[in-house]
Design a protein around this motif. Structure first.
Motif, PDB file in Angstrom:
ATOM      1  N   VAL A  94      53.254 -34.716  33.232  1.00  0.00           N
ATOM      2  CA  VAL A  94      52.443 -34.243  34.360  1.00  0.00           C
ATOM      3  C   VAL A  94      51.017 -33.964  33.887  1.00  0.00           C
ATOM      4  N   ILE A  95      50.873 -33.358  32.723  1.00  0.00           N
ATOM      5  CA  ILE A  95      49.538 -33.095  32.168  1.00  0.00           C
ATOM      6  C   ILE A  95      48.793 -34.407  31.958  1.00  0.00           C
ATOM      7  N   VAL A  96      49.463 -35.394  31.391  1.00  0.00           N
ATOM      8  CA  VAL A  96      48.832 -36.704  31.178  1.00  0.00           C
ATOM      9  C   VAL A  96      48.430 -37.323  32.513  1.00  0.00           C
ATOM     10  N   LEU A  97      49.308 -37.271  33.506  1.00  0.00           N
ATOM     11  CA  LEU A  97      49.005 -37.862  34.815  1.00  0.00           C
ATOM     12  C   LEU A  97      47.817 -37.177  35.485  1.00  0.00           C
ATOM     13  N   VAL A  98      47.791 -35.844  35.475  1.00  0.00           N
ATOM     14  CA  VAL A  98      46.677 -35.114  36.084  1.00  0.00           C
ATOM     15  C   VAL A  98      45.383 -35.413  35.323  1.00  0.00           C
ATOM     16  N   ASP A  99      45.465 -35.452  34.000  1.00  0.00           N
ATOM     17  CA  ASP A  99      44.297 -35.767  33.177  1.00  0.00           C
ATOM     18  C   ASP A  99      43.761 -37.157  33.508  1.00  0.00           C
ATOM     19  N   GLN A 100      44.626 -38.134  33.525  1.00  0.00           N
ATOM     20  CA  GLN A 100      44.187 -39.510  33.784  1.00  0.00           C
ATOM     21  C   GLN A 100      43.682 -39.678  35.219  1.00  0.00           C
ATOM     22  N   LEU A 101      44.292 -38.983  36.170  1.00  0.00           N
ATOM     23  CA  LEU A 101      43.826 -39.047  37.560  1.00  0.00           C
ATOM     24  C   LEU A 101      42.421 -38.454  37.681  1.00  0.00           C
ATOM     25  N   THR A 102      42.189 -37.297  37.061  1.00  0.00           N
ATOM     26  CA  THR A 102      40.853 -36.694  37.145  1.00  0.00           C
ATOM     27  C   THR A 102      39.816 -37.570  36.453  1.00  0.00           C
ATOM     28  N   LYS A 103      40.192 -38.228  35.386  1.00  0.00           N
ATOM     29  CA  LYS A 103      39.260 -39.134  34.703  1.00  0.00           C
ATOM     30  C   LYS A 103      38.964 -40.357  35.574  1.00  0.00           C
ATOM     31  N   TYR A 104      39.976 -40.899  36.206  1.00  0.00           N
ATOM     32  CA  TYR A 104      39.786 -42.037  37.106  1.00  0.00           C
ATOM     33  C   TYR A 104      38.854 -41.648  38.259  1.00  0.00           C
ATOM     34  N   LEU A 105      39.116 -40.506  38.872  1.00  0.00           N
ATOM     35  CA  LEU A 105      38.288 -40.054  39.984  1.00  0.00           C
ATOM     36  C   LEU A 105      36.848 -39.787  39.535  1.00  0.00           C
ATOM     37  N   THR A 106      36.697 -39.281  38.340  1.00  0.00           N
ATOM     38  CA  THR A 106      35.350 -39.048  37.802  1.00  0.00           C
ATOM     39  C   THR A 106      34.593 -40.358  37.677  1.00  0.00           C
ATOM     40  N   VAL A 107      35.219 -41.344  37.052  1.00  0.00           N
ATOM     41  CA  VAL A 107      34.555 -42.639  36.843  1.00  0.00           C
ATOM     42  C   VAL A 107      34.239 -43.305  38.181  1.00  0.00           C
ATOM     43  N   GLN A 108      35.121 -43.165  39.166  1.00  0.00           N
ATOM     44  CA  GLN A 108      34.917 -43.803  40.464  1.00  0.00           C
ATOM     45  C   GLN A 108      33.860 -43.112  41.327  1.00  0.00           C
ATOM     46  N   ASN A 109      33.633 -41.810  41.080  1.00  0.00           N
ATOM     47  CA  ASN A 109      32.800 -41.050  42.009  1.00  0.00           C
ATOM     48  C   ASN A 109      31.534 -40.422  41.425  1.00  0.00           C
ATOM     49  N   ILE A 110      31.388 -40.427  40.114  1.00  0.00           N
ATOM     50  CA  ILE A 110      30.223 -39.801  39.490  1.00  0.00           C
ATOM     51  C   ILE A 110      29.576 -40.808  38.546  1.00  0.00           C
ATOM     52  N   GLU A 111      28.291 -40.978  38.668  1.00  0.00           N
ATOM     53  CA  GLU A 111      27.558 -41.856  37.752  1.00  0.00           C
ATOM     54  C   GLU A 111      27.498 -41.194  36.369  1.00  0.00           C
ATOM     55  N   LEU A 112      27.489 -42.030  35.349  1.00  0.00           N
ATOM     56  CA  LEU A 112      27.400 -41.534  33.979  1.00  0.00           C
ATOM     57  C   LEU A 112      26.201 -40.593  33.841  1.00  0.00           C
ATOM     58  N   HIS A 113      26.437 -39.413  33.301  1.00  0.00           N
ATOM     59  CA  HIS A 113      25.441 -38.355  33.048  1.00  0.00           C
ATOM     60  C   HIS A 113      24.955 -37.628  34.296  1.00  0.00           C
ATOM     61  N   ASP A 114      25.447 -37.987  35.474  1.00  0.00           N
ATOM     62  CA  ASP A 114      25.084 -37.237  36.674  1.00  0.00           C
ATOM     63  C   ASP A 114      25.757 -35.870  36.646  1.00  0.00           C
ATOM     64  N   ILE A 115      25.107 -34.906  37.285  1.00  0.00           N
ATOM     65  CA  ILE A 115      25.628 -33.537  37.365  1.00  0.00           C
ATOM     66  C   ILE A 115      25.872 -33.212  38.834  1.00  0.00           C
ATOM     67  N   ILE A 116      27.106 -32.818  39.146  1.00  0.00           N
ATOM     68  CA  ILE A 116      27.485 -32.423  40.501  1.00  0.00           C
ATOM     69  C   ILE A 116      27.811 -30.927  40.461  1.00  0.00           C
ATOM     70  N   PRO A 117      26.909 -30.071  40.982  1.00  0.00           N
ATOM     71  CA  PRO A 117      27.212 -28.628  40.980  1.00  0.00           C
ATOM     72  C   PRO A 117      28.420 -28.332  41.871  1.00  0.00           C
ATOM     73  N   VAL A 118      29.320 -27.514  41.377  1.00  0.00           N
ATOM     74  CA  VAL A 118      30.482 -27.082  42.152  1.00  0.00           C
ATOM     75  C   VAL A 118      30.300 -25.614  42.521  1.00  0.00           C
ATOM     76  N   VAL A 119      30.073 -24.772  41.520  1.00  0.00           N
ATOM     77  CA  VAL A 119      29.712 -23.371  41.709  1.00  0.00           C
ATOM     78  C   VAL A 119      28.400 -23.186  40.953  1.00  0.00           C
ATOM     79  N   PRO A 120      27.282 -23.043  41.673  1.00  0.00           N
ATOM     80  CA  PRO A 120      25.967 -22.987  41.006  1.00  0.00           C
ATOM     81  C   PRO A 120      25.924 -21.974  39.861  1.00  0.00           C
ATOM     82  N   ASP A 121      25.336 -22.413  38.758  1.00  0.00           N
ATOM     83  CA  ASP A 121      25.165 -21.613  37.534  1.00  0.00           C
ATOM     84  C   ASP A 121      26.482 -21.205  36.881  1.00  0.00           C
TER      85      ASP A 121
END
Length: 157
Positions: free
Chosen positions: A10-37
Motif C-alpha cells: 500500500v505504501i508503494v502504491l500510494v507513493d507511486q500514485l503521488t509521483k505519477y500525479l506530480t509528473v502529470q500535473n506539475i511542471e519540473l521545479h514549479d511550486i504549488i502553494p498548498v498552505v502558504p509559508d
C-alpha cells in the motif's frame, strides 16, 4: 505476516500514485502553494539522497537497496511475529525503500514533491516519509520494548 507485506505494498502504491500525479500535473521545479509559508508541492528529480548527497551514484543506491530489502525480509520472517511494532516498522521501511527503488530503476532519479516551507528540509516524497516513520518506530521499539523482551527471557547459566 501477509498483512505486513500488504502494508508495504500500500505504501508503494500510494507513493507511486503521488509521483505519477506530480509528473502529470506539475511542471519540473514549479511550486504549488498548498498552505502558504507552511507546505507546498514542488516537482524535482533527485539523483541522490536527502539534500542530494551521493548525487548520481545509482549503482551504490541499487546495491544498498537490495541489501536493505533482503535484511528487512529476513528480519520480518525471523522476528516479525515477536512484535507487531517491530514488524510494522519493517513494513514501512520496506515500502519506502521499494518506492524509491522503483523510481531509480525506471528513471535514474527519484521524484520528490513535498516541500515544508517553514524549515530548511529537503523536498521529499511518500516513500521518504514512510522510511522516516519506519525508522522512528524502530527506535521506539528498540528503546522501549526490546529491553522488556530480553528481560522476560529466562537467563542462561
Amino acid at each position: 505476516m501477509f498483512s505486513y507485506y500488504l502494508l508495504a505494498a500500500v505504501i508503494v502504491l500510494v507513493d507511486q500514485l503521488t509521483k505519477y500525479l506530480t509528473v502529470q500535473n506539475i511542471e519540473l521545479h514549479d511550486i504549488i502553494p498548498v498552505v502558504p509559508d507552511m507546505f507546498s508541492l514542488t516537482y524535482i528529480q533527485n539523483t541522490g539522497a536527502a539534500w542530494s548527497i551521493l548525487e548520481g551514484r545509482m549503482i551504490f543506491f541499487y546495491v544498498v537497496t537490495v541489501i536493505v530489502v533482503a535484511g528487512i525480509i529476513y528480519n520480518l520472517h525471523k522476528y516479525g511475529h515477536e512484535s507487531k511494532l517491530f514488524a510494522v516498522s519493517l513494513a514501512f521501511v520496506l515500502g519506502g525503500a521499494l518506492g524509491n527503488f522503483i523510481d531509480r530503476l525506471a528513471h535514474q532519479y527519484v521524484i520528490d514533491m513535498i516541500r515544508l516551507e517553514f524549515i530548511d528540509f529537503p523536498i521529499f516524497n511518500i516513500a521518504d516519509a514512510a522510511l522516516t516513520v519506519g525508522v522512528l518506530l524502530m527506535i521506539v521499539y528498540i528503546f522501549f520494548f526490546e529491553e522488556e523482551k530480553t528481560q522476560k527471557q529466562p537467563k542462561k547459566d
